[in-house]
Design an enzyme around this catalytic site. Structure first.
Site, short mmCIF file in Angstrom:
data_model
loop_
_atom_site.label_atom_id
_atom_site.label_comp_id
_atom_site.label_asym_id
_atom_site.label_seq_id
_atom_site.Cartn_x
_atom_site.Cartn_y
_atom_site.Cartn_z
N ASN A 179 0.84 -1.19 0.00
CA ASN A 179 0.00 0.00 0.00
C ASN A 179 0.88 1.24 0.00
O ASN A 179 1.91 1.27 0.67
CB ASN A 179 -0.89 0.03 1.25
CG ASN A 179 -1.90 1.16 1.16
OD1 ASN A 179 -2.88 1.07 0.42
ND2 ASN A 179 -1.66 2.25 1.86
N TYR A 183 0.86 10.29 4.03
CA TYR A 183 0.61 10.65 5.42
C TYR A 183 1.76 11.54 5.87
O TYR A 183 2.92 11.15 5.75
CB TYR A 183 0.57 9.41 6.33
CG TYR A 183 -0.06 8.17 5.70
CD1 TYR A 183 -1.41 8.15 5.37
CD2 TYR A 183 0.71 7.05 5.45
CE1 TYR A 183 -1.97 7.01 4.79
CE2 TYR A 183 0.16 5.91 4.88
CZ TYR A 183 -1.18 5.89 4.54
OH TYR A 183 -1.72 4.77 3.98
N ARG A 184 1.43 12.70 6.40
CA ARG A 184 2.49 13.66 6.74
C ARG A 184 3.37 13.12 7.87
O ARG A 184 2.93 12.34 8.73
CB ARG A 184 1.88 14.99 7.13
CG ARG A 184 1.24 14.95 8.50
CD ARG A 184 0.59 16.28 8.84
NE ARG A 184 0.11 16.25 10.20
CZ ARG A 184 -1.00 16.84 10.60
NH1 ARG A 184 -1.76 17.50 9.75
NH2 ARG A 184 -1.36 16.78 11.85
N TRP A 197 -0.98 8.64 9.98
CA TRP A 197 -1.99 7.95 9.18
C TRP A 197 -3.30 7.97 9.94
O TRP A 197 -3.37 7.58 11.10
CB TRP A 197 -1.58 6.57 8.75
CG TRP A 197 -0.93 5.66 9.74
CD1 TRP A 197 -1.27 5.48 11.06
CD2 TRP A 197 0.18 4.80 9.48
NE1 TRP A 197 -0.45 4.55 11.62
CE2 TRP A 197 0.44 4.11 10.67
CE3 TRP A 197 0.95 4.51 8.35
CZ2 TRP A 197 1.47 3.17 10.77
CZ3 TRP A 197 1.95 3.58 8.46
CH2 TRP A 197 2.21 2.93 9.66
N GLU A 240 -1.42 0.95 -5.11
CA GLU A 240 -1.41 2.28 -5.72
C GLU A 240 -0.42 2.37 -6.87
O GLU A 240 -0.61 3.16 -7.80
CB GLU A 240 -1.08 3.35 -4.67
CG GLU A 240 -2.27 3.78 -3.79
CD GLU A 240 -2.60 2.82 -2.64
OE1 GLU A 240 -1.85 1.83 -2.47
OE2 GLU A 240 -3.59 3.04 -1.94
N ASP A 289 -3.94 22.71 7.97
CA ASP A 289 -4.36 21.60 7.12
C ASP A 289 -5.39 22.02 6.08
O ASP A 289 -5.84 23.17 6.06
CB ASP A 289 -4.88 20.45 7.98
CG ASP A 289 -4.41 19.10 7.47
OD1 ASP A 289 -4.49 18.88 6.25
OD2 ASP A 289 -3.96 18.28 8.27
C1 LIG Z 1 -1.12 16.87 0.57
C2 LIG Z 1 -1.86 15.75 1.24
C3 LIG Z 1 -1.58 15.42 2.57
C4 LIG Z 1 -2.24 14.38 3.21
N1 LIG Z 1 -1.93 14.10 4.51
C5 LIG Z 1 -2.52 13.04 5.11
C6 LIG Z 1 -2.14 12.69 6.44
O1 LIG Z 1 -1.32 13.34 7.08
N2 LIG Z 1 -2.72 11.59 6.98
C7 LIG Z 1 -3.64 10.83 6.31
O2 LIG Z 1 -4.10 9.82 6.85
N3 LIG Z 1 -4.04 11.17 5.06
C8 LIG Z 1 -3.50 12.26 4.46
N4 LIG Z 1 -3.87 12.60 3.19
C9 LIG Z 1 -4.95 11.83 2.52
C10 LIG Z 1 -4.52 10.44 2.10
O3 LIG Z 1 -3.29 10.47 1.44
C11 LIG Z 1 -5.58 9.79 1.19
O4 LIG Z 1 -6.78 9.70 1.91
C12 LIG Z 1 -5.17 8.40 0.68
O5 LIG Z 1 -6.23 7.89 -0.11
C13 LIG Z 1 -4.87 7.42 1.77
O6 LIG Z 1 -4.43 6.22 1.16
P1 LIG Z 1 -4.68 4.80 1.83
O7 LIG Z 1 -6.16 4.61 1.90
O8 LIG Z 1 -3.99 3.83 0.94
O9 LIG Z 1 -4.10 4.84 3.20
C14 LIG Z 1 -3.22 13.64 2.53
C15 LIG Z 1 -3.52 13.96 1.20
C16 LIG Z 1 -2.85 15.00 0.56
C17 LIG Z 1 -3.20 15.31 -0.87
MN LIG Z 2 -4.55 2.15 -0.28
#
Ligand SMILES: Cc1cc2nc3c(=O)[nH]c(=O)nc-3n(C[C@H](O)[C@H](O)[C@H](O)COP(=O)(O)O)c2cc1C
Ligand SMILES: [Mn+2]
Length: 489
Positions: A179, A183-184, A197, A240, A289
């Site tokens: 995956n 996540y910052r 996350w 992804e 944010d």
């Molecule tokens: C610039 C940016 C920053 C993000 N920061 C976070 C974050 O800090 N934590 C988080 O859980 N999702 C964050 N997201 C959203 C996730 O990347 C997004 O929901 C993604 O689909 C999660 O992937 P996953 O379902 O495979 O975990 C961010 C998105 C963007 C565009």
């Molecule tokens: Mn995913």
């Protein structure tokens, strides 16, 4: 396409401004990028990240300590419709069309149809990532690992510290499925960061499944299609990198990490490798944010960085998230267009949808539907609240199929004029985005669906006559158009 190849594309297309003057990653870069993204400006390559003089002493001790050989910083790479298309390699409509073709692969008709469908299935498999042996990201090893050597930005004055904002964080689930999510990462010191996350995201789910420790690799500076894919709301279990390969029309090349059992794009600019441990959390945030506010500080896992490697002369990618619209509005737009055909698999009555940037992706969804039975608008609302990351939607507005959901004035007109509040508002409750601050409970709260469709006796039991729209007949419009000069207007 590697990030550095994309930078060359941006340069060639006049979509990149190179900033040669020294700029501080502590607040200055963010403010400049904020202006650029809000003004529809170009991508920015800051060639000289340097700590500015700070007579006030406000700079936190861990804000970064840059040496003269600091890496250039790329910002606002996605911040216009044109750049988004360059980043993904095709207009959004074309990508959405390819997704639609793929999912419309139902029972093929006739021999020709069957052969065509087989071809398409084979095509999908051909987008699986390819493992290659040459890992460009391992050209230089930072030993011992030191995050202080990266120009990590602090973007807002009230932030808890410097954060890596555009990281592609790779983990595996128990079955070994990869995956990649964004996540910052709040930088605490030379070798540890936060791991923000959200509970709903796949990285957090993989962590919950793990015993003790979970390995994590972070790719910084990837093909923009990969960076976008890490933000896309794909179902758990879907790689992804495969999705990025599908968008690109070419498999993503991955290479094995040196210290963890994970693979990352071979052409990544910088790679962090390490682990998070179940036994440990640490205060993370606050951080400006995409809600337009500082998200609240909370306890999150800690990433222990055990290896940092990079390409020769790496570029560090960054963004600023804050009050919309900003660069991430374009990532949201890509998702709105590319995922519409997927939503229509379960909701074929949805003609179009819009997630206005001001609603920060989750707060407002406007859908135009073909209404065919009593309760149809409510059915669509409930389905959206039950679909993937659309479960976070706080408000859903349903309009008729002939209404353009992208036309804000039109939608407002239909909502204010068509809605009888007691009859047309559906309240419910459920999961909210972790960042939502309006609810008195964490990640849970109420939602509203607004049925702004026209009402009829047959479909809605509406007892009165529904008035007709005010429109001039097309022949009249044509006649007036043809004679326009005659009026001297
Ligand atoms: C610039 C940016 C920053 C993000 N920061 C976070 C974050 O800090 N934590 C988080 O859980 N999702 C964050 N997201 C959203 C996730 O990347 C997004 O929901 C993604 O689909 C999660 O992937 P996953 O379902 O495979 O975990 C961010 C998105 C963007 C565009
Ligand atoms: Mn995913």
């Amino acid at each position: 396409m590697s990030l550095r190849e994309f930078i060359e594309v941006l340069r060639r297309e006049g979509e990149l401004d190179v900033v040669k003057a020294p700029v501080d990653p502590w607040l200055e870069m963010a403010e400049i990028a904020d202006r650029a993204s809000k003004a529809g400006g170009p991508a920015l390559l800051f060639e000289r990240p340097v700590a500015a003089p700070d007579p006030s002493g406000a700079r936190p001790a861990n804000a970064h300590r840059l040496t003269g050989a600091a890496l250039p910083v790329l910002m606002n790479q996605f911040g216009s419709y044109r750049r988004l298309e360059l980043a993904l390699g095709a207009p959004l409509d074309e990508l959405a069309g390819r997704i639609a073709e793929l999912v419309e692969l139902q029972v093929p008709k006739g021999l020709v149809g069957k052969v065509k469908a087989l071809g398409q299935l084979r095509e999908l498999a051909s987008f699986a990532p390819k493992i290659v042996s040459k890992a460009a990201f391992r050209e230089v090893v930072i030993d011992p690992p030191d995050l202080g050597l990266l120009p990590v930005l602090t973007t807002w004055p009230g932030d808890g510290g410097p954060f890596v904002t555009l990281p592609v964080c790779v983990t595996k689930d128990r079955e070994g499925r990869r995956n990649a999510g964004m996540y910052r990462l709040q930088v605490y010191d030379a070798r540890t960061t936060g791991m923000h996350w959200h509970v709903h995201h796949d990285g957090a789910a993989n962590f919950r499944e793990a015993d003790g420790r979970l390995e994590v690799a972070v790719a910084l500076g990837t093909d923009p299609a990969v960076t976008y894919a890490a933000t896309a709301p794909l179902p758990a279990g879907i790689d992804e990198f495969m999705f990025a390969g599908f968008l690109r029309g070419k498999p993503v090349e991955l290479a094995a990490c040196a210290t963890v059992g994970l693979e990352v794009p071979a052409d990544s600019e910088i790679v962090l490798e390490g682990y998070v441990d179940k036994a440990e959390t640490r205060r993370e945030g606050p951080f400006g944010d995409h809600t337009g506010y500082y998200s609240l500080a909370d306890d999150y896992p800690v990433l222990h960085v055990e290896a940092i490697t990079h390409r020769q002369h790496p570029v560090y990618p960054a963004t600023i998230v804050g009050r919309p619209p900003q660069e991430d509005a374009y990532l949201g737009l890509a998702t709105e267009r590319i995922f519409l055909p997927l939503l229509r698999m379960v909701l074929p009555e949805v003609v179009d949808m819009h997630l206005p940037p001001a609603g920060g992706f989750h707060n407002l969804v406007i859908v135009a539907i073909r209404k065919e039975f009593p309760g149809h608008a409510q059915k669509v609302m409930n389905a959206i609240w039950g679909t993937g990351q659309m479960m976070f939607s706080k408000g859903i507005v349903v309009v008729d199929q002939d209404i353009d959901p992208h036309d804000g004035a039109e939608v407002l007109f239909r909502v204010t004029s068509n809605v009888d509040p007691r009859r047309d508002l559906l309240f419910t409750e459920g999961p909210l985005d972790v960042l939502d601050h309006s609810s008195d409970r964490f990640a849970f709260g109420s939602k509203v669906g607004i049925d702004a469709t026209r009402k009829s006796p047959r479909l809605d039991g509406f007892p009165r006559e529904w008035p007709r729209d005010l429109v001039f007949p097309p022949e009249l419009l044509e006649r007036i158009d043809a004679r326009w000069q005659d009026y001297g207007l």
